[in-house]
Design an enzyme around this catalytic site. Sequence first.
Site, PDB file in Angstrom:
ATOM      1  N   ALA A  24       0.861  -1.074  -0.188  1.00 53.15           N
ATOM      2  CA  ALA A  24       0.025  -0.031   0.156  1.00 53.15           C
ATOM      3  C   ALA A  24       0.919   1.042  -0.014  1.00 53.15           C
ATOM      4  CB  ALA A  24      -0.820   0.005   1.281  1.00 53.15           C
ATOM      5  N   SER A  40      -3.983  -2.378  10.389  1.00 55.50           N
ATOM      6  CA  SER A  40      -3.429  -3.320  11.595  1.00 55.50           C
ATOM      7  C   SER A  40      -3.119  -4.491  10.812  1.00 55.50           C
ATOM      8  CB  SER A  40      -4.750  -3.395  12.554  1.00 55.50           C
ATOM      9  OG  SER A  40      -5.656  -4.313  11.963  1.00 55.50           O
ATOM     10  N   HIS A  58      -5.385  -7.090   8.390  1.00 51.00           N
ATOM     11  CA  HIS A  58      -4.616  -7.726   7.070  1.00 51.00           C
ATOM     12  C   HIS A  58      -4.935  -9.033   7.054  1.00 51.00           C
ATOM     13  CE1 HIS A  58      -1.759  -7.507   3.828  1.00 51.00           C
ATOM     14  NE2 HIS A  58      -1.308  -8.700   4.253  1.00 51.00           N
ATOM     15  N   ASP A  77      -0.082  -9.159   0.687  1.00 51.27           N
ATOM     16  CA  ASP A  77       1.171  -9.471   0.684  1.00 51.27           C
ATOM     17  C   ASP A  77       1.903 -10.397   1.776  1.00 51.27           C
ATOM     18  OD1 ASP A  77       1.378  -8.540  -2.118  1.00 51.27           O
ATOM     19  OD2 ASP A  77       1.868  -6.586  -1.312  1.00 51.27           O
ATOM     20  N   GLY A  92      -4.486  28.528 -24.099  1.00 55.85           N
ATOM     21  CA  GLY A  92      -5.265  29.427 -23.088  1.00 55.85           C
ATOM     22  C   GLY A  92      -4.373  30.736 -22.933  1.00 55.85           C
ATOM     23  N   GLN A  94       4.282  22.332 -16.178  1.00 53.63           N
ATOM     24  CA  GLN A  94       3.615  21.847 -17.159  1.00 53.63           C
ATOM     25  C   GLN A  94       4.465  20.798 -18.010  1.00 53.63           C
ATOM     26  OE1 GLN A  94       0.035  22.559 -18.230  1.00 53.63           O
ATOM     27  NE2 GLN A  94       0.578  22.809 -16.050  1.00 53.63           N
ATOM     28  N   GLU A 153       0.591  20.865 -23.307  1.00 53.48           N
ATOM     29  CA  GLU A 153       0.413  19.531 -23.762  1.00 53.48           C
ATOM     30  C   GLU A 153       1.703  18.756 -24.379  1.00 53.48           C
ATOM     31  OE1 GLU A 153      -3.711  19.316 -26.101  1.00 53.48           O
ATOM     32  OE2 GLU A 153      -2.947  21.165 -26.497  1.00 53.48           O
TER      33      GLU A 153
END
Length: 1015
Positions: A26, A35, A39, A48, A767, A879, A946
Amino acid sequence: MKVVLELPEEKTKIFRALLQQLKTLAGEQIRSLASLGGHIVSRGSTWDLNPVLAVGNSVLSLASKDGTRQIPLNDEFLAGYENADLKTKEIVVSVLIPYSKKDDFVSAFRQAERRKNALSVVNSGMRVLFKPSTDIIMDLNILYGGIGPTTVSARKSCQRLIGRQWNEQMLDEACKLVLGEISLSPSAPGGKVEYRRTLLVSFLFKFYLEVLYGLNKMYPAKYPDLSKKNMSALGAFHSKAPQGMQTYQDVDPVQPPQDPVGRPIMHQSGINHATGEAVYCNDIRAVDEELFLAVVTSSRAHAKIVTIDVSEAFKVPGVVDVITAEDVPGKNGTEDEQAYAKDEVICVGQIVCAVVAESAVQAKRGVEKVKIEYEDREPILTIEDAIKHNSYFGKEKKIEQGNIEEGFKSADEIIEGEIHIGGQEHFYLETNSVLVVPRGEDNEMDVHVSTQDAARVQVLVASALDVHSSKIMCHTKHVGGAFGGKVTKPAIFAVVAAVAANKTGRPIRFILERDEDMLITGGRHPFYGKYKVGFTNDGRITAADIESYINAGCTLDESELVIEYVVLKTDNAYKIPNLRVRGRACKTNLPSNTAFRGFGFPQSGLFTESWIATVATQTGLPHEKIREINMYKGVNLTPFKEELDATNLVKCWKECMEKSDYYSRKTAVEEFNKQNYWKKKGIAIIPMKFSVGFNATLYHQAAALVHIYTDGSVLLTHGGIELGQGIHTKMLQIASRELKVPLSYVHFCETSTITVPNAIVTAGSIGSDVNGKAVQNACQILRKRLEPIINKNPKGKWEDWITEAYEQSVSLSATGYFRGYVVNMNWDTGEGQAFPYFVFGAACSEVEIDCLTGDHKNIRTDIVMDACFSINPAVDIGQIEGAFVQGIGLYTMEEIKFSPEGEQYTLGPDTYKIPAVCDIPEQLRVYLLPNSRNPIAIYSSKGMGEAGLFLGCSVFFAIWDAVAAVRKERGLTRIFTLNSPLTVERIRMACTDQFTEMIAKDKPGTYKPWAIDIA
């Protein structure tokens, strides 16, 4: 962890295996809250830790009101056998994890679609105990997760191997036994069946080698060192904290310090974003009498609606009304797409009706009670099906230059092939959100909406309510990411909510959950391309005949524009003298795909680079040489006859070669590959020619409104929308320069149809270009009005000038306007000035792959981008970096899965993986090309929104290079195709070896697959 390090290593082998799994289990937040007991007892197949605990003979201590007891945490417990399970009301008090013994060897393995924060595709715990000081197996335990609904044990195989020596003969038999004992249906949920089968034996091989390595360390006189070849199989990749470097040209030293243009100013909303103070649509405080809306969506891909029974929904407490197509007073959506389905549904996830209630929970309960009866019709889901049924939107798009037939005749060789490229979810942080508030008189309505196109929302809502657009006021303060996904769909959602508000007379809040958003909305278009390419022995391409298809989904949406861009941008950076490109948008019964960052170019560009790579492989020449000799140079014409000056393309390529130290690193990669059999490195450098903007002038117009108040403060608004890309920050910088006031004087409030009407969509990387021109125009008008006052008092303060202007009745408000870049494209002739200008760039990436698992590590990327004069280098580089990482996701990991019935499986972060920090190259370096200008744009800048995304394919081709090294070493065919995304599954299965050969292969057509390939 401290205790483990302090104890003798021979006692802690189980603990060390658990700690290894915990590194990637995770994420840190989940590990901090979860806990171990939870699990264990939830017993997910892909958990796992459980296989490791089970092979380590762990024991669970349980307690209940009836007393305490202990049970073994073994394969029977993990399978949920009744006699080995917890009883009702028992809880886990503790877990006893025994010490390991000297002759114990314990290993843990996992492979996921992403190294962190992802469930395993397959995991495993393995343990062997030898007779003291020998390699004779006394006990063996192997468990796998991700193979079935529960963790499974190879118990019978292990029993048969007891007493055997730990050698190659044992390994060979063990692989056969395990594959015989643990079976996986070809229709197994989760798919990736052959890959998962391969991991069973790949993990077993890794365990075999780890044990041999351990035996050698314990008894070096008895057991030989591992060979160099096998040493490379040991160890998994571990993520390092990425390091970045950004290089850009500083402003001219004579530029006034107060002038912020060209400086790396922090994002205007950056602090508010980080602290959570930014107010997004669903952060707007509750409105009096507001209702919550939830939608009922189609469960069929194509069907006639026979009946809609809402009677049970009205019985749910809190439900106020159910809205259907019959409640729309005006137009139900657009000619192309209905807001509420009427008579038939054309995809799974189409909105049929909506429930409004006093709370969101009540609305969802009401949705569950609505019953719809369908009469199924045959759906078309894949591009292959669409081609077969001649199911398309619009006409074929085509451009052609030169003489294709003559070009092929002059070629020394001709190759043909195809590639499939999957779609991509937008996965914006903020899901689609609408808050509609009727004003209570004159049919006026405020629409707060997360959109890239407020004017479109206004028009569609007005049309649906049968009122003038002037009565619909749309507001957008912040949008939590969009990437093209909030161009068309938010208007439909706004109509759904507005119709409900109109009927009930009350405010409506409509916020999509993540799974709903992913179900209802489409994403990037899946792509299928076919090519026939002719070339000479020295690698010069003489002719290319290209066919491109995109899966548009069930409505036209933006698909006609996308296929136009696919066709227009297929050449990428290459001058192909004889070229024909044809494209079709396929009509299918999937959610309608739409605009997405790059708008067709990420697909067509990857397609082109794939056949360029194949030409290089066929000629035996270096890939970078093939790219270089076919690259545009100097002034040229594109295939659609637009003039192109490629000077900066070549500069970017050369600069990237130099900055990345390409040739010396390529030599180092080749040397690494000679020394390592089971891990390989790859390196690739890719050029880019990206077309900015739209191929119609009207989409480039823009307006702005600037007010100066009597205290000297400035309020700015314009038609662009802040999606997180920093457009408002740039507009403030422009206003500051043009008005010659400090940046702190200028404020931006919100984008609204009240202040700027008929604004164009914020998209296409233009833009800042076009809105910047409008802001500049408005500020210049104001400054010109103030000039007489300033000239009379040149040493005065700004505030004094504004006060004097007000007293002289000088207007302190101005509208700015920009008519737009003049462009045109004639599809009848296949010619035109299709785009305002081009952005050039190049990227070099280096990766390392694990041939046994398909995992890969992004080592380094160098990007050179022709940003010309950057208005804000910090924003532009942000960007570029963000787009690049999104490109890594598109090309290497993000995979959308559909059932054979057209239902999407990947509806959240547990099943759909976008890049995380662990996927960012360990070194990411961005260079903005210096001393470059773009005369047609404001301040000689270029749009950066982009272009960087396509450069993510440099990672794809670095992996391609690594796979090619594997295949060459193993004597496999030189020519091969890798489809996108290049996931762990595809990488592993391309690295054919004895383990991929020993697994069972399922013949297509003999079983029903769990998922289908829609590209």
